[in-house]
Structures are given as structure tokens and as C-alpha cells.
Design a protein around this motif. Structure first.
Motif, PDB file in Angstrom:
ATOM      1  N   LEU A  60      -0.998   7.017   4.913  1.00 56.27           N
ATOM      2  CA  LEU A  60      -1.535   5.659   4.870  1.00 56.27           C
ATOM      3  C   LEU A  60      -0.632   4.645   5.568  1.00 56.27           C
ATOM      4  O   LEU A  60      -1.103   3.821   6.345  1.00 56.27           O
TER       5      LEU A  60
ATOM      6  N   ARG B 236      -6.622   8.368  -3.873  1.00 56.48           N
ATOM      7  CA  ARG B 236      -7.679   8.746  -2.935  1.00 56.48           C
ATOM      8  C   ARG B 236      -9.038   8.728  -3.620  1.00 56.48           C
ATOM      9  O   ARG B 236     -10.004   8.164  -3.111  1.00 56.48           O
TER      10      ARG B 236
ATOM     11  N   TYR C 121      -7.619   2.232   5.617  1.00 51.84           N
ATOM     12  CA  TYR C 121      -8.039   3.003   4.449  1.00 51.84           C
ATOM     13  C   TYR C 121      -9.200   3.931   4.781  1.00 51.84           C
ATOM     14  O   TYR C 121      -9.249   5.075   4.345  1.00 51.84           O
TER      15      TYR C 121
ATOM     16  N   TRP D 299      -7.919   6.850   6.415  1.00 54.88           N
ATOM     17  CA  TRP D 299      -7.142   7.653   5.455  1.00 54.88           C
ATOM     18  C   TRP D 299      -8.051   8.519   4.587  1.00 54.88           C
ATOM     19  O   TRP D 299      -7.733   9.667   4.282  1.00 54.88           O
TER      20      TRP D 299
ATOM     21  N   ASN E 124       0.803  -1.221   0.000  1.00 56.75           N
ATOM     22  CA  ASN E 124       0.000   0.000   0.000  1.00 56.75           C
ATOM     23  C   ASN E 124       0.838   1.275   0.000  1.00 56.75           C
ATOM     24  O   ASN E 124       0.324   2.358   0.268  1.00 56.75           O
TER      25      ASN E 124
ATOM     26  N   MET F 103     -10.120   5.147  -4.341  1.00 57.69           N
ATOM     27  CA  MET F 103     -10.528   4.412  -3.148  1.00 57.69           C
ATOM     28  C   MET F 103     -11.802   4.978  -2.541  1.00 57.69           C
ATOM     29  O   MET F 103     -12.622   4.239  -2.007  1.00 57.69           O
TER      30      MET F 103
END
Lengths: 205, 205
Positions: free
Chosen positions: B188, B118, B177, B180, B107, B121
DNA sequence: CTTCCATTCGGCACTGAGTGCCATTAGCAT
DNA sequence: ATGCTAATGGCACTCAGTGCCGAATGGAAG
């Protein structure tokens, strides 16, 4: 929670107004599971299910938001049960012990329902479309765990620690389920306990 | 891995036979992500994407099996990377340390790609349809972890211990995540390390 | 019994994802 | 030019899911 066929009157003391529903979620779920067992999930259309249940296709979607929801039944009720169980535990019980106990309790199933539950879970974890959809239900499950952990730890439920813990417990439970589905004679509770113990040992090292 | 536009010739030494592809996965993915950012995922149809990319709708489905696959890009290549990384680790490194290191390494993302990652995700974890579909990709990720753990432990990859471990690592990664995504300025890798450390401490007690 | 009202039913038409089929097009080699 | 190969994309089809709306059902009020 087997199909509560027969008397579909009961309910609360509501005066019952307007036309009565012609079937129930449980009834539809039962009909569908039977068809899935015969032809498989993908090869059973919503029309098939509606026809087999004697209702219109449009009506089906008033009982279930999607075909994928069929095997889940009244999952929300189960979740409420787990929430209450957790809240009833003494606060001096260590957090991990409490959560582990709740997971095991949540997955305790009466012996007579084991075959049904096996079929349902086999569907949920083996049919790609259902497995994908399950994610959304699992999120609700995780939220129950995370909210309890958050309360015990005195932090927000969406912070890292409760969330990580909830994910972990879900993973443990599902890993145990996968074993349970493969081994016909296995006992789910024992698998869960063993998986939880294993994780503790591995992380302790 | 940003969109490798421009020269789409390279490839291996294959003699190049027949008509050349008119676009690439990366190109389509890029076009789609842009549209998703504008109108949202649900309100962007495959026709929209195909039109914006200047290809036929039918052709789109030769590049991606489903609309849900668009944000994933070449995930399989990433997985191969993690597999190789794991296999390259010394066997005297404790199992948990190895797996944790691999998760963190997997990651790690170059600073210039952070905004793109970003957005991707955020889409994957916030759009219900995508979150559901993600489950299938996560399974492939878990398999990589489980297979490594199985080798190290000398047990089958589908047995309880590797599976439970793989689920747990996935949960940790996703919990990190989620943090984050919420905290714009978070790092992260640090979140992952902190989550992994937390789990160890909690289980050690 | 008739009227009113709440609620469910279910047909119809529509959108949008995904698939099978197949003729067409683009590139490379002989 | 001819032929081979691989990608394209149009067309028609299936199926999930939705909005709309009139029809059916049953209790309550007159």
C-alpha cells in the motif's frame, strides 16, 4: 435541462404500444424539488411526492429507483455528452489540457438555469443522505474521465494513473462547487479554472 | 486495532458507576465482519448481528448509529492520530511534502493486520451502500487535511485551495487503495508514493 | 365495434433500518 | 437493604424499498 412539461408525446418513431406513462421523470423531479424546498428533504416522504404528483406510491418507484435519485435527473445523458466531447478533442492536445477543458465544458450551465442548478447542487452536497448517494454517481463520472485518460496513455482504465487522475479531477470540481454554493455571485467556470490552475502550481513546486 | 476482547475493564480512572456495558464496539464490529464474510453484507440483518453478539436489537443501535458504521470501527481515533502527526511536522517542510507524508503515515498498517484491513476495505469500497456511506467519513478525513493546509497557507479552511488539495489527496489515496485491493501482493505504501509521484509529474508538464 | 395484446398503474402485504418510550436489570455506594 | 446511575431490551412506530397481481389504458387486428 428543465422539466420538459407540456407535450410528453414526441420520443422516437416507436409505434407506441400499450398504456402511456402518466408522468415523466422530469415532472416528478420537479414536483419533488419543490417539496424539498418547502419542507426539506428528510421531512418529505415518498408518499408526499407521489400524492403531489397524482400517482401511486408504487408507481413512483418505477420512475426512480430511490428517493435519493430525484435530484439527479438524467445524469447519464450528461455523462454521454462529456464522453463525446472528450472523444472529439484532438489527440495532440496534452492530456491534462483535454481533461481540464472537458471538466469546464461539462459544468457550463446556461444562465437561466443557474438558480435551479444551485438549488439542486445545494441539496446534493448538503443533505447527508444525498451526499452519500452521490458517491455512486460520481463513480460513473470518474469512469468517463478515467477511460479517456486510459486511452490516451495506452494503459488499462482500471490502472493507477487514470484512476488517480479521475479522482483528482472530481475533487477539483467538487471543491469548486462548494465555493460556488457559498458565494452567490461566483462564476462556476472561473472557480473551476482557478482551482485547476492552483493545483498545477502547487504540484509544480 | 484488532478487537480488544478479553479484559474490557481498564479505561481511565473513572469510578465506574452504574451497570457495565455488556459488549464493545470492537466486539460487535468483529462479530459483524465475520457474518458479512459468510453471508454477505446485504443478506445479514441487524437482528442477525445482535443475536450473534447476544444483545438486543435495540442495544445494537446504542453501539453503532447504523449498520453502515460497522466496518469503520474507531475511525475518529485514527483521524486524531493523523491530525497530531500533521501538527507535529516542522513548518519549514513544504506543504505538499508534509501532506503526502501524513497520507502515507496514516495508511501504514502493521503486517499482521493487513488481511483484516483488506477485508474491511474490500467491503467498504465494493458494497454500494457502504461506499456511499463512506463519503461521510471521507469528509471528516478531508477536513483534517484541509485544516492543516489552511493553517499553513494562512487562509480559511473552507476556501478553495485547502479544499481542492484535500479532495485531491483523498482521490490519490483511494485510487491507490483500489489498486491494492486488486493486487494481492501489492504494498500500500508503495502504491501511495507512486500515485503521488505520478500526479506531480503529470501536473508539472 | 369487439377482441387481443402490450404496457403501465397502483393497491396490498412484507422486509428491514432506524427511533422514541419506558420498564427492567446490574453495579456501586451509603 | 436502599438509593443512585447507567446500560439493557422489548414494543410500537415511521419510512424506504420490493414482489405480486389484478385492473386500467390504448393501439392494432379481426
Amino acid at each position: 435541462m428543465p422539466t420538459d412539461d407540456g407535450s410528453r408525446a414526441g420520443e422516437s418513431g416507436a409505434p407506441r404500444l400499450g398504456r402511456r406513462p402518466s408522468t415523466t421523470q422530469a415532472e416528478l423531479s420537479h414536483v419533488a424539488l419543490t417539496l424539498f424546498a418547502e419542507r426539506g428533504f428528510e421531512d418529505t416522504t415518498v408518499d408526499d411526492i407521489a400524492a403531489a404528483a397524482g400517482i401511486g406510491r408504487r408507481t413512483f418507484f418505477r420512475y426512480f429507483a430511490s428517493k435519493n435519485d430525484l435530484p439527479w435527473g438524467d445524469f447519464d445523458a450528461q455523462l454521454d455528452g462529456m464522453r463525446r466531447h472528450l472523444d472529439g478533442l484532438p489527440d495532440d492536445l496534452p492530456l491534462m489540457d483535454a481533461v481540464c477543458a472537458a471538466v469546464i465544458e461539462f459544468n457550463r450551465i446556461p444562465p437561466e438555469e443557474v438558480p435551479w442548478h444551485r438549488q439542486r447542487m445545494r441539496l446534493l452536497l448538503n443533505v447527508p443522505a444525498l451526499l452519500a448517494h452521490s458517491t455512486l454517481r460520481f463513480k460513473a463520472w470518474r469512469d468517463v474521465v478515467a477511460e479517456y485518460a486510459a486511452r490516451r496513455l495506452g494503459v488499462p482504465a482500471d490502472s493507477l494513473e487514470p484512476q488517480a487522475l479521475a479522482w483528482t479531477m472530481l475533487g477539483i470540481a467538487l471543491a469548486a462547487y462548494e465555493q460556488w454554493l457559498v458565494h452567490e455571485d461566483a462564476d462556476l467556470s472561473e472557480l473551476l479554472e482557478s482551482a485547476l490552475r492552483m493545483l498545477g502550481e502547487r504540484f509544480a513546486s
